[in-house]
Design a protein around this motif. Structure first.
Motif, mmCIF file in Angstrom:
data_model
loop_
_atom_site.group_PDB
_atom_site.id
_atom_site.type_symbol
_atom_site.label_atom_id
_atom_site.label_comp_id
_atom_site.label_asym_id
_atom_site.label_seq_id
_atom_site.Cartn_x
_atom_site.Cartn_y
_atom_site.Cartn_z
ATOM 1 N N ARG A 105 0.830 -1.207 0.000
ATOM 2 C CA ARG A 105 0.000 0.000 0.000
ATOM 3 C C ARG A 105 0.864 1.256 0.000
ATOM 4 O O ARG A 105 0.538 2.242 -0.661
ATOM 5 N N ILE A 106 1.971 1.235 0.747
ATOM 6 C CA ILE A 106 2.880 2.379 0.733
ATOM 7 C C ILE A 106 3.437 2.577 -0.676
ATOM 8 O O ILE A 106 3.457 3.700 -1.209
ATOM 9 N N GLU A 107 3.870 1.470 -1.286
ATOM 10 C CA GLU A 107 4.436 1.556 -2.630
ATOM 11 C C GLU A 107 3.402 2.063 -3.628
ATOM 12 O O GLU A 107 3.700 2.909 -4.481
ATOM 13 N N GLU A 108 2.178 1.544 -3.552
ATOM 14 C CA GLU A 108 1.130 1.955 -4.478
ATOM 15 C C GLU A 108 0.809 3.433 -4.312
ATOM 16 O O GLU A 108 0.601 4.164 -5.292
ATOM 17 N N THR A 109 0.763 3.895 -3.072
ATOM 18 C CA THR A 109 0.488 5.316 -2.825
ATOM 19 C C THR A 109 1.607 6.193 -3.371
ATOM 20 O O THR A 109 1.356 7.235 -3.990
ATOM 21 N N VAL A 126 -8.300 -7.137 -6.802
ATOM 22 C CA VAL A 126 -9.534 -7.870 -6.502
ATOM 23 C C VAL A 126 -9.259 -9.370 -6.602
ATOM 24 O O VAL A 126 -8.625 -9.830 -7.559
ATOM 25 N N HIS A 127 -9.733 -10.113 -5.622
ATOM 26 C CA HIS A 127 -9.541 -11.570 -5.597
ATOM 27 C C HIS A 127 -10.901 -12.260 -5.654
ATOM 28 O O HIS A 127 -11.856 -11.819 -5.019
ATOM 29 N N MET A 128 -10.970 -13.352 -6.432
ATOM 30 C CA MET A 128 -12.207 -14.127 -6.553
ATOM 31 C C MET A 128 -11.879 -15.610 -6.619
ATOM 32 O O MET A 128 -10.847 -15.991 -7.190
ATOM 33 N N VAL A 155 -6.613 -8.745 -11.118
ATOM 34 C CA VAL A 155 -7.445 -9.848 -10.635
ATOM 35 C C VAL A 155 -6.565 -11.036 -10.247
ATOM 36 O O VAL A 155 -5.671 -11.427 -11.004
ATOM 37 N N SER A 156 -6.807 -11.590 -9.080
ATOM 38 C CA SER A 156 -6.148 -12.829 -8.662
ATOM 39 C C SER A 156 -7.211 -13.845 -8.277
ATOM 40 O O SER A 156 -8.365 -13.488 -8.008
ATOM 41 N N ARG A 167 -1.898 -13.076 0.630
ATOM 42 C CA ARG A 167 -2.064 -12.251 -0.560
ATOM 43 C C ARG A 167 -2.448 -10.837 -0.157
ATOM 44 O O ARG A 167 -3.218 -10.629 0.778
ATOM 45 N N SER A 168 -1.926 -9.869 -0.887
ATOM 46 C CA SER A 168 -2.277 -8.478 -0.658
ATOM 47 C C SER A 168 -3.381 -8.087 -1.634
ATOM 48 O O SER A 168 -3.147 -7.972 -2.840
ATOM 49 N N VAL A 169 -4.604 -7.958 -1.137
ATOM 50 C CA VAL A 169 -5.745 -7.604 -1.979
ATOM 51 C C VAL A 169 -6.517 -6.481 -1.327
ATOM 52 O O VAL A 169 -6.483 -6.287 -0.106
#
Length: 333
Positions: A105-109, A126-128, A155-156, A167-169
């Protein structure tokens, strides 16, 4: 997992040990050993000091000191060596997904802040479950993208009960029993199931009751992580008062595969009557016995962590999916 390249202090510099006794006098944050956490994430993801050291471009000795300092800081072991190799302890297994998600989340921000105008928003993860994704999820995601083309989605998919481990979702559709937990769960639907098979298999039901029919045919199972073989059939037969051996037959990784086998005449499966309504409607699957549908005790939920609710992309996807299912009498095909 690739090295993240986060702009933290150099990973080869070992942080000095600090006391964990005193809290910040001004009510601020406690000191966090970021280098050590980064090192632990790399080792925990690979369960290898050699691979982690190569990914972070530091020596194994420096990496080992980082992890040792973190264990000293926490007062517990995070990793242990076994005859089969390295393994996470219970504490390590609890810490790893939290660390990985926080760094992600830090990296994405940071990436979002560095983007130039017009390059779009952050990627929504998003995971399904596989069967949900193949039967309804792909069309659901396509519809969302048509409505909100500026929200890219990663999508994962994995098969299991509850939230995906390790997993980071941002959001996850989960197959699970109803229960309270840390995540916010919006129910999509509760699974109603009934024995179903190919028409030629159903033709052999003439003169038999449900119990005799099931005894005479191959049972097709769906494997559920952490659950014993034949869980869904065990629940069903117990609810219906049927005394048959359910520890036999074929077990598949996904419900979609079990349904394919049933359509091909390979046996009898417990089918989600909402998820596979089209197969039942067009006659590829038939239900040999009327009034044989029961609640499985499982359902599909949209899960999100409370801390992520303030994220605009997460809130948008959640509200859209919840409204989408609230407007429908049954599962979209």
């Amino acid at each position: 997992m690739e090295a993240k390249g986060l702009p933290f202090p150099r990973p080869d510099v070992v942080e000095p040990a600090r006391s964990t006794e005193a809290e910040p006098p001004d009510g601020g944050r406690v000191w966090l050993p970021l280098n050590a956490l980064r090192a632990f994430e790399a080792v925990g993801q690979r369960l290898s000091f050699t691979g982690a050291a190569a990914a972070l471009h530091i020596s194994q000795s420096a990496l080992s000191r980082h992890v040792g300092r973190l264990e000293e800081y926490l007062g517990c072991r995070l990793l242990e060596r076994r005859s089969q190799g390295m393994a996470l302890t219970a504490a390590g297994a609890a810490l790893l997904p939290v660390v990985a998600q926080s760094f992600d989340r830090i990296e994405e921000t940071l990436k979002g802040l560095r983007r130039q105008p017009g390059q779009g928003g952050r990627v929504l993860k998003v995971h399904m479950p596989p069967t949900f994704l193949h039967v309804v999820g792909l069309s659901l995601l396509a519809e969302f993208r048509r409505a909100f083309p500026d929200v890219p989605i990663d999508v994962s998919s994995s098969n299991g009960i509850g939230l995906p481990a390790g997993r980071s979702v941002d959001l996850a559709v989960v197959f699970d029993r109803p229960h309270l937990g840390d995540a916010i769960r919006d129910p999509l639907w509760m699974v109603s199931q009934t024995p179903a098979c190919a028409p030629e298999v159903a033709a052999r039901a003439t003169g038999l009751d449900l119990a005799a029919f099931l005894r005479a045919n191959e049972l097709l199972h769906v494997k559920l992580e952490g659950e014993p073989f034949g869980t869904l059939w065990s629940v069903y037969t117990r609810q219906r008062g049927i005394d048959i051996a359910v520890s036999r037959g074929l077990a598949f990784e996904t419900e979609a595969l079990a349904v394919q086998c049933a359509v091909a005449g390979g046996g009898v499966t417990l089918v989600d009557v909402d998820l596979f309504a089209s197969e039942l409607a067009d006659g590829r699957l038939v239900t040999p016995f009327a009034n044989a549908t029961s609640q499985s005790g499982f359902g599909y939920y949209l899960a999100v962590h409370p801390d992520d609710m303030a994220d605009p992309a997460v809130a948008l996807f959640r509200s859209w999916v919840v409204r989408r299912y609230a407007q429908l009498p049954s599962v979209p095909g």
